[in-house]
Design an enzyme around this catalytic site. Structure first.
Site, mmCIF file in Angstrom:
data_model
loop_
_atom_site.group_PDB
_atom_site.id
_atom_site.type_symbol
_atom_site.label_atom_id
_atom_site.label_comp_id
_atom_site.label_asym_id
_atom_site.label_seq_id
_atom_site.Cartn_x
_atom_site.Cartn_y
_atom_site.Cartn_z
ATOM 1 N N LYS A 117 0.809 -1.222 0.000
ATOM 2 C CA LYS A 117 0.000 0.000 0.000
ATOM 3 C C LYS A 117 0.840 1.269 0.000
ATOM 4 O O LYS A 117 0.469 2.267 -0.608
ATOM 5 C CB LYS A 117 -0.962 -0.016 1.191
ATOM 6 C CG LYS A 117 -2.114 -0.991 1.032
ATOM 7 C CD LYS A 117 -3.085 -0.873 2.182
ATOM 8 C CE LYS A 117 -4.336 -1.698 1.924
ATOM 9 N NZ LYS A 117 -4.046 -3.116 1.736
ATOM 10 N N GLU A 201 -2.674 7.552 8.222
ATOM 11 C CA GLU A 201 -3.063 8.641 7.333
ATOM 12 C C GLU A 201 -4.310 9.334 7.851
ATOM 13 O O GLU A 201 -5.009 8.819 8.728
ATOM 14 C CB GLU A 201 -3.288 8.128 5.903
ATOM 15 C CG GLU A 201 -4.451 7.179 5.757
ATOM 16 C CD GLU A 201 -4.586 6.623 4.356
ATOM 17 O OE1 GLU A 201 -3.569 6.584 3.631
ATOM 18 O OE2 GLU A 201 -5.692 6.218 3.985
ATOM 19 N N ARG A 293 -6.915 -7.719 -9.670
ATOM 20 C CA ARG A 293 -7.625 -8.987 -9.928
ATOM 21 C C ARG A 293 -9.052 -8.664 -10.305
ATOM 22 O O ARG A 293 -9.469 -7.504 -10.288
ATOM 23 C CB ARG A 293 -7.616 -9.847 -8.659
ATOM 24 C CG ARG A 293 -8.155 -9.079 -7.449
ATOM 25 C CD ARG A 293 -8.348 -9.941 -6.228
ATOM 26 N NE ARG A 293 -8.582 -9.187 -5.019
ATOM 27 C CZ ARG A 293 -9.733 -8.626 -4.665
ATOM 28 N NH1 ARG A 293 -10.786 -8.722 -5.478
ATOM 29 N NH2 ARG A 293 -9.854 -7.965 -3.534
#
Length: 485
Positions: A117, A201, A293
């Site tokens: 990430k 964050e 995906r």
């Protein structure tokens, strides 16, 4: 590249069945694998060939060396991993390539990039994508995390750097809660993903969760298939998905499309993928992650676009150019997907594996069921609790909500508790009908909804008990289904 003639599906359940159907329409031989608890799986019967992988039922779908060995023995030239299990394993994708087997999906380096990430956030920012303020590197030190959180300002969100699905995630609203939340998040991340690294964050309160479906070939052609609104979630797990988003600002929508296609072109991405965003109350949007995906909710993008996403994945993998340009994609109407799960609302929605008694599915125009369930099928305890997906489509928002209400009233699953009654309440909720929902929608609505559910021992499922006409609708739907009307 060589044409694909034989595909092994390294997965189970409804997604395995979905891939088998795509293969059959492309005249490709399909190969299923199954564990010892999946011997009666529908996909096992529907595939052209099927092979048992004995031993631990979880490891059966994760042991890629064993899967590749089987694939080589039976002459497979490509593998599709669906979603979950090995679908986002860069090591598996590379191992396929090293053994001269086509991996139906993105390049291993892109799977690895977006599986991290922090790295993906940096990469997307570099190609012009807006990202949420926070750390650029994962951490394990609580004091460093506390300093970052203080600088950003509360509330903040702690996320596992190497995982997803809501695991290793905590929202911290007050400084004094940070240490306990950080330790809980990193311990959970370590348990589920093998790494406790996390990033911190800024947390956006009450945003909408919007994702863009991307399809890209090996020749630099990148198109989008519109957006999906996945704001209706419980504990960061998607429950209902909608395409397109009913109240998204048209200018924001256009810009989301633009930056998504542009970023994938700049990065040289291939195959299908989903870029996920948060959109705040002021129409600012921020990249949060990308899934490399096919998504569980790919169905609603297929319905509004007419594009078979799984088939396109296969064709891209064998080197075909996209058969359409962006201007040839005509997004039409609205679609909703309801995830039907075997879970018990009385006990905090814990999974409720067991044998299905009654299984009566809805039908009619604009109704699609993606499921591997059937009467007397046993939902295993070893895997996730999803029974299947109900997808409805109509030309306008009001029409699709009404169709959803009708289809959910017809859908009866006995023998195990499911979340169908929750869906019936959602589609009757005034805020839902008006398209007003953000990521806190279920947090606010669920306590009241749970009060209006009772347990029906005769059918072993939940019903709404607040309005008699709702119960009547469900009963009439069932009777009509029994009578063939």
């Amino acid at each position: 590249m060589k044409k694909i003639t034989k595909v092994l599906i390294a997965n189970r359940g409804e997604i395995a069945l979905r891939i088998i159907r795509a293969c059959k329409e492309l005249d490709i031989t399909s190969v299923a694998i199954y564990s010892t608890v999946d011997t009666k799986g529908v996909w096992v019967r529907k595939a052209d060939e099927a092979y048992l992988l004995d031993g631990d039922p979880i490891k059966a779908y994760l042991d890629y060396e064993r899967i590749i060995k089987l694939a080589k023995e039976i002459g497979v030239d490509a593998i599709h991993a669906g979603y979950g299990f090995l679908s986002e394993s860069a090591e598996f994708a590379q191992y396929c390539m090293d053994n001269d087997i086509i991996f139906i999906g993105p390049k291993p380096e892109h799977i690895a990039l977006f599986g991290d990430k922090m790295a993906s956030k940096v990469a997307m920012k570099a190609v012009g994508m807006p990202v949420i303020e926070g750390l650029n590197e994962p951490i394990t030190d609580v004091e460093e995390g506390e300093r970052v959180a203080t600088n950003i300002g509360f509330p903040v969100i702690i996320k596992a750097a190497f995982g997803g699905g809501g695991r290793g995630m905590r929202i911290v609203k007050k400084a004094e809660e940070f240490r306990d939340m950080f330790e809980a998040a990193t311990k959970e991340a370590e348990k589920f993903f093998g790494k406790g690294d996390a990033f911190v964050e800024k947390y956006l309160e009450n945003p909408r969760h919007i994702e863009i479906q991307i399809v890209a070939d090996k020749y630099g052609n990148v198109v989008h298939l519109g957006e999906r609104d996945c704001s209706i979630q419980r504990r960061h797990q998607k429950v209902v998905e909608i395409a397109p988003s009913p109240l998204l600002n048209p200018e924001v929508r256009k810009e989301l499309y633009r930056v998504s296609a542009k970023s994938m072109f700049k990065l040289g991405y291939e195959s299908v993928g989903t870029i996920e965003f948060l959109v705040d109350a002021y129409d600012n949007f921020y990249f949060i992650e990308m899934n490399t995906r096919v998504q569980v909710e790919h169905t609603i993008s297929e319905v509004i676009s007419g594009v078979d996403i799984v088939q396109r994945m296969i064709e891209i993998a064998e080197g075909d150019k996209l058969m359409f340009l962006q201007e040839e994609i005509n997004l039409r109407g609205y679609a909703i997907e309801f995830r039907i799960n075997a879970e018990d609302p009385r006990k905090g929605f814990v999974p409720s594996p067991g044998k299905i008694g009654t299984y009566l599915t809805p039908g009619g125009p604009g109704v699609r069921i993606d499921s591997a369930a059937y009467k007397d099928y046993v939902i295993p305890a070893q895997y996730d609790s999803m029974v299947g997906k109900l997808i409805v489509w109509a030309l306008d928002w009001d029409g699709v909500v009404k169709k959803a209400r009708r289809a959910l009233d017809e859908f009866i699953i006995g023998g195990i508790p499911t979340n169908i009654p929750l869906h019936r309440l959602i589609v009757r909720d005034e805020d839902f009908k008006a398209g007003r929902f953000t990521t806190n929608y279920l947090d606010k609505k669920l306590p009241d909804m749970l009060e209006h559910m009772v347990f029906d021992k005769e059918r072993d499922e939940f019903e709404e008990d607040d309005e008699a006409d709702k119960i009547a609708a469900a009963i009439v739907g069932a009777l009509n289904y029994h009578n063939g009307n």
